[in-house]
Motif scaffolding. Structure first.
Motif, PDB file in Angstrom:
ATOM      1  N   SER A  21       0.834  -1.203   0.000  1.00 32.37           N
ATOM      2  CA  SER A  21       0.000   0.000   0.000  1.00 32.37           C
ATOM      3  C   SER A  21       0.874   1.261   0.000  1.00 32.37           C
ATOM      4  O   SER A  21       0.617   2.207  -0.759  1.00 32.37           O
ATOM      5  CB  SER A  21      -0.921  -0.040   1.226  1.00 32.37           C
ATOM      6  N   TYR A  25       0.896   4.343  -2.825  1.00 31.21           N
ATOM      7  CA  TYR A  25       0.680   5.771  -2.550  1.00 31.21           C
ATOM      8  C   TYR A  25       1.887   6.611  -2.957  1.00 31.21           C
ATOM      9  O   TYR A  25       1.742   7.759  -3.388  1.00 31.21           O
ATOM     10  CB  TYR A  25       0.318   5.998  -1.080  1.00 31.21           C
ATOM     11  N   ARG A  47      -9.637  11.124   2.439  1.00 29.58           N
ATOM     12  CA  ARG A  47     -10.472   9.929   2.264  1.00 29.58           C
ATOM     13  C   ARG A  47     -11.920  10.312   2.503  1.00 29.58           C
ATOM     14  O   ARG A  47     -12.212  11.081   3.429  1.00 29.58           O
ATOM     15  CB  ARG A  47     -10.090   8.852   3.294  1.00 29.58           C
ATOM     16  N   GLN A  50     -16.493   6.779   3.369  1.00 23.67           N
ATOM     17  CA  GLN A  50     -16.495   5.322   3.133  1.00 23.67           C
ATOM     18  C   GLN A  50     -15.118   4.802   2.745  1.00 23.67           C
ATOM     19  O   GLN A  50     -14.977   3.649   2.361  1.00 23.67           O
ATOM     20  CB  GLN A  50     -17.527   4.970   2.058  1.00 23.67           C
ATOM     21  N   GLY A  51     -14.123   5.671   2.814  1.00 28.07           N
ATOM     22  CA  GLY A  51     -12.739   5.196   2.662  1.00 28.07           C
ATOM     23  C   GLY A  51     -12.099   5.409   1.314  1.00 28.07           C
ATOM     24  O   GLY A  51     -10.944   5.029   1.109  1.00 28.07           O
ATOM     25  N   PRO A  53      -9.908   6.990  -1.263  1.00 30.10           N
ATOM     26  CA  PRO A  53      -8.873   8.026  -1.176  1.00 30.10           C
ATOM     27  C   PRO A  53      -8.937   8.995  -2.349  1.00 30.10           C
ATOM     28  O   PRO A  53      -9.374   8.620  -3.438  1.00 30.10           O
ATOM     29  CB  PRO A  53      -7.564   7.208  -1.227  1.00 30.10           C
ATOM     30  N   ASN A  63      -7.610   5.757  -8.372  1.00 30.07           N
ATOM     31  CA  ASN A  63      -8.083   4.675  -7.522  1.00 30.07           C
ATOM     32  C   ASN A  63      -7.073   3.554  -7.652  1.00 30.07           C
ATOM     33  O   ASN A  63      -6.397   3.435  -8.680  1.00 30.07           O
ATOM     34  CB  ASN A  63      -9.483   4.214  -7.931  1.00 30.07           C
ATOM     35  N   SER A  65      -5.749  -0.641  -6.462  1.00 29.72           N
ATOM     36  CA  SER A  65      -6.132  -1.986  -6.025  1.00 29.72           C
ATOM     37  C   SER A  65      -4.866  -2.807  -5.926  1.00 29.72           C
ATOM     38  O   SER A  65      -3.930  -2.625  -6.715  1.00 29.72           O
ATOM     39  CB  SER A  65      -7.076  -2.589  -7.073  1.00 29.72           C
ATOM     40  N   HIS A  66      -4.816  -3.680  -4.921  1.00 41.04           N
ATOM     41  CA  HIS A  66      -3.674  -4.594  -4.868  1.00 41.04           C
ATOM     42  C   HIS A  66      -4.148  -6.015  -4.654  1.00 41.04           C
ATOM     43  O   HIS A  66      -5.121  -6.265  -3.951  1.00 41.04           O
ATOM     44  CB  HIS A  66      -2.634  -4.194  -3.819  1.00 41.04           C
ATOM     45  N   ASP A  83     -10.163  -2.538  -9.960  1.00 39.69           N
ATOM     46  CA  ASP A  83      -9.936  -3.730  -9.127  1.00 39.69           C
ATOM     47  C   ASP A  83      -9.104  -4.731  -9.910  1.00 39.69           C
ATOM     48  O   ASP A  83      -9.361  -4.964 -11.090  1.00 39.69           O
ATOM     49  CB  ASP A  83     -11.250  -4.381  -8.702  1.00 39.69           C
ATOM     50  N   TRP A 124     -16.436 -10.485 -10.448  1.00 35.92           N
ATOM     51  CA  TRP A 124     -16.050  -9.915  -9.142  1.00 35.92           C
ATOM     52  C   TRP A 124     -15.376  -8.556  -9.311  1.00 35.92           C
ATOM     53  O   TRP A 124     -15.721  -7.569  -8.667  1.00 35.92           O
ATOM     54  CB  TRP A 124     -15.111 -10.914  -8.451  1.00 35.92           C
ATOM     55  N   GLU A 128     -16.566  -4.826  -8.100  1.00 37.27           N
ATOM     56  CA  GLU A 128     -15.741  -3.995  -7.216  1.00 37.27           C
ATOM     57  C   GLU A 128     -15.391  -2.671  -7.871  1.00 37.27           C
ATOM     58  O   GLU A 128     -15.450  -1.624  -7.234  1.00 37.27           O
ATOM     59  CB  GLU A 128     -14.450  -4.729  -6.844  1.00 37.27           C
ATOM     60  N   LYS A 132     -16.369   0.829  -6.399  1.00 36.67           N
ATOM     61  CA  LYS A 132     -15.284   1.743  -6.022  1.00 36.67           C
ATOM     62  C   LYS A 132     -15.378   3.054  -6.808  1.00 36.67           C
ATOM     63  O   LYS A 132     -14.996   4.107  -6.317  1.00 36.67           O
ATOM     64  CB  LYS A 132     -13.923   1.073  -6.234  1.00 36.67           C
ATOM     65  N   GLY A 135     -17.336   5.050  -4.780  1.00 32.30           N
ATOM     66  CA  GLY A 135     -16.815   5.194  -3.423  1.00 32.30           C
ATOM     67  C   GLY A 135     -17.559   4.364  -2.408  1.00 32.30           C
ATOM     68  O   GLY A 135     -17.503   4.647  -1.204  1.00 32.30           O
ATOM     69  N   GLY A 137     -18.638   0.819  -0.331  1.00 32.17           N
ATOM     70  CA  GLY A 137     -18.076  -0.432   0.162  1.00 32.17           C
ATOM     71  C   GLY A 137     -19.081  -1.550  -0.040  1.00 32.17           C
ATOM     72  O   GLY A 137     -19.941  -1.474  -0.921  1.00 32.17           O
ATOM     73  N   LEU A 138     -18.985  -2.565   0.780  1.00 34.90           N
ATOM     74  CA  LEU A 138     -19.883  -3.715   0.654  1.00 34.90           C
ATOM     75  C   LEU A 138     -21.355  -3.323   0.720  1.00 34.90           C
ATOM     76  O   LEU A 138     -22.208  -3.977   0.133  1.00 34.90           O
ATOM     77  CB  LEU A 138     -19.594  -4.717   1.771  1.00 34.90           C
TER      78      LEU A 138
HETATM   79  C1  LIG Z   1     -12.537  -1.342   0.780  1.00 37.79           C
HETATM   80  C2  LIG Z   1     -12.594  -2.266  -0.391  1.00 37.79           C
HETATM   81  C3  LIG Z   1     -12.958  -1.415  -1.583  1.00 37.79           C
HETATM   82  C4  LIG Z   1     -11.254  -2.936  -0.631  1.00 37.79           C
HETATM   83  O1  LIG Z   1     -11.342  -3.853  -1.658  1.00 37.79           O
HETATM   84  P1  LIG Z   1     -10.306  -5.055  -1.761  1.00 37.79           P
HETATM   85  O2  LIG Z   1     -10.619  -5.878  -2.956  1.00 37.79           O
HETATM   86  O3  LIG Z   1     -10.200  -5.717  -0.457  1.00 37.79           O
HETATM   87  O4  LIG Z   1      -8.945  -4.315  -1.978  1.00 37.79           O
HETATM   88  P2  LIG Z   1      -8.370  -3.546  -3.230  1.00 37.79           P
HETATM   89  O5  LIG Z   1      -6.927  -3.811  -3.160  1.00 37.79           O
HETATM   90  O6  LIG Z   1      -9.053  -3.817  -4.513  1.00 37.79           O
HETATM   91  O7  LIG Z   1      -8.660  -2.026  -2.896  1.00 37.79           O
HETATM   92  C5  LIG Z   1      -8.100  -1.439  -1.773  1.00 37.79           C
HETATM   93  C6  LIG Z   1      -7.982   0.022  -2.057  1.00 37.79           C
HETATM   94  O8  LIG Z   1      -9.232   0.556  -2.439  1.00 37.79           O
HETATM   95  C7  LIG Z   1      -9.280   1.927  -2.025  1.00 37.79           C
HETATM   96  N1  LIG Z   1     -10.541   2.098  -1.315  1.00 37.79           N
HETATM   97  C8  LIG Z   1     -10.821   1.882  -0.015  1.00 37.79           C
HETATM   98  N2  LIG Z   1     -12.110   2.170   0.222  1.00 37.79           N
HETATM   99  C9  LIG Z   1     -12.650   2.555  -0.950  1.00 37.79           C
HETATM  100  C10 LIG Z   1     -13.950   2.984  -1.338  1.00 37.79           C
HETATM  101  N3  LIG Z   1     -14.956   3.079  -0.479  1.00 37.79           N
HETATM  102  N4  LIG Z   1     -14.152   3.318  -2.639  1.00 37.79           N
HETATM  103  C11 LIG Z   1     -13.157   3.244  -3.537  1.00 37.79           C
HETATM  104  N5  LIG Z   1     -11.890   2.854  -3.220  1.00 37.79           N
HETATM  105  C12 LIG Z   1     -11.656   2.513  -1.941  1.00 37.79           C
HETATM  106  C13 LIG Z   1      -8.055   2.175  -1.154  1.00 37.79           C
HETATM  107  O9  LIG Z   1      -7.091   2.846  -1.937  1.00 37.79           O
HETATM  108  C14 LIG Z   1      -7.581   0.775  -0.835  1.00 37.79           C
HETATM  109  O10 LIG Z   1      -6.186   0.692  -0.724  1.00 37.79           O
HETATM  110  P3  LIG Z   1      -5.434   1.139   0.622  1.00 37.79           P
HETATM  111  O11 LIG Z   1      -6.097   0.405   1.734  1.00 37.79           O
HETATM  112  O12 LIG Z   1      -4.025   0.707   0.357  1.00 37.79           O
HETATM  113  O13 LIG Z   1      -5.633   2.612   0.703  1.00 37.79           O
HETATM  114  C15 LIG Z   1     -13.572  -3.414  -0.148  1.00 37.79           C
HETATM  115  O14 LIG Z   1     -13.342  -3.943   1.099  1.00 37.79           O
HETATM  116  C16 LIG Z   1     -14.948  -3.029  -0.388  1.00 37.79           C
HETATM  117  O15 LIG Z   1     -15.721  -2.652   0.457  1.00 37.79           O
HETATM  118  N6  LIG Z   1     -15.262  -3.190  -1.637  1.00 37.79           N
HETATM  119  C17 LIG Z   1     -16.485  -2.809  -2.153  1.00 37.79           C
HETATM  120  C18 LIG Z   1     -16.753  -3.702  -3.313  1.00 37.79           C
HETATM  121  C19 LIG Z   1     -17.238  -5.026  -2.876  1.00 37.79           C
HETATM  122  O16 LIG Z   1     -18.188  -5.169  -2.146  1.00 37.79           O
HETATM  123  N7  LIG Z   1     -16.583  -6.044  -3.444  1.00 37.79           N
HETATM  124  C20 LIG Z   1     -16.958  -7.400  -3.435  1.00 37.79           C
HETATM  125  C21 LIG Z   1     -17.155  -7.781  -4.880  1.00 37.79           C
HETATM  126  S1  LIG Z   1     -17.602  -9.415  -5.097  1.00 37.79           S
END
Ligand SMILES: CC(C)(COP(=O)(O)OP(=O)(O)OC[C@H]1O[C@@H](n2cnc3c(N)ncnc32)[C@H](O)[C@@H]1OP(=O)(O)O)[C@@H](O)C(=O)NCCC(=O)NCCS
Length: 209
Positions: A21, A25, A47, A50-51, A53, A63, A65-66, A83, A124, A128, A132, A135, A137-138
């Protein structure tokens, strides 16, 4: 151009989530400073509640993703979501339980187990990237359609958010010049990337190897 999207892909030496991460950044800071001619040290990250950035004042959205030590970072002048997922064994019951019926039909048309996993991660990552983009989350819910029996949709919408475009890309070893960590013996899909923005016609992928 305003709606152009540039995506950078790279791998970090470290697999530690915190260091991956931090590297992401660091890249964002350097890239935006270069593009805007700003002092990287003066750029301020924020941020949303809802997180999601963002970088203040510069007029550039990003935006990231890792997946393991692989990082995807998308930049544009408009709001985006990205994603990336490594295609790996997964519990596909998630799809039965949470995905829309049309997505499940697309999954059911898979030719074999590998194709099923590719399809699952395409669905998936599209979900995502879309969530994203807005902005969310789940709490954004997963039961909106990103495919039908004809294939993956390039424009999707949910009950909660407006329509947006999705760009997909499968990546295998060759995309990275057979850089060792990306190479699979079979040359099969190793990563799936989805990017979401209001318009996605100009997406430029840059692999840093
Ligand atoms: C927070 C969330 C976005 C992280 O997703 P993840 O697949 O675990 O991780 P990723 O590597 O793709 O993305 C992480 C990055 O997304 C960014 N991020 C965090 N919250 C975010 C949001 N609300 N909106 C957009 N981007 C966000 C951040 O940069 C984060 O990296 P950091 O923690 O290093 O700052 C995820 O937990 C979430 O709530 N996703 C919503 C989508 C979802 O429900 N997916 C399921 C699909 S089946």
């Amino acid at each position: 151009m305003k709606n152009d999207i540039t995506v950078y892909l790279f791998q970090t030496v470290s697999h530690s989530p915190k260091e991956v991460s931090q590297a992401a950044y660091c890249f964002v800071r350097q890239h935006i400073a270069e593009v805007t001619g700003s002092d990287p040290e003066r750029l301020v990250f924020g941020r949303t509640g809802q997180g999601k950035p963002y970088i203040e004042k510069e007029g550039i959205c990003f935006n990231l993703s890792h997946s393991g030590n692989t990082v995807a970072i998308a930049f544009s002048e408009c709001e985006i979501g990205v994603d990336i997922e490594e295609v790996r064994p997964a519990n596909l019951r998630i799809a039965e339980r949470y995905f829309a019926e049309s997505d499940r039909r697309y999954l059911a048309l898979a030719a074999d187990e590998q194709d099923k996993l590719n399809r699952f991660f395409a669905l998936w990552t599209a979900k995502e990237a879309y969530l994203k983009r807005y902005g969310a989350g789940l709490s954004g819910g997963l039961d909106f359609s990103v495919a039908d029996e004809n294939g993956l949709l390039t424009r999707v919408a949910s009950e909660r958010f407006p329509p947006a475009g999705i760009f997909y890309r499968c990546l295998c070893g060759e995309d990275f010049g057979l850089h060792a960590p990306f190479h699979t013996a079979s040359g099969s899909v190793r990563y799936i990337l989805s990017v979401c923005a209001d318009r996605t016609e100009n997406v430029f992928l840059n692999m840093i190897i």
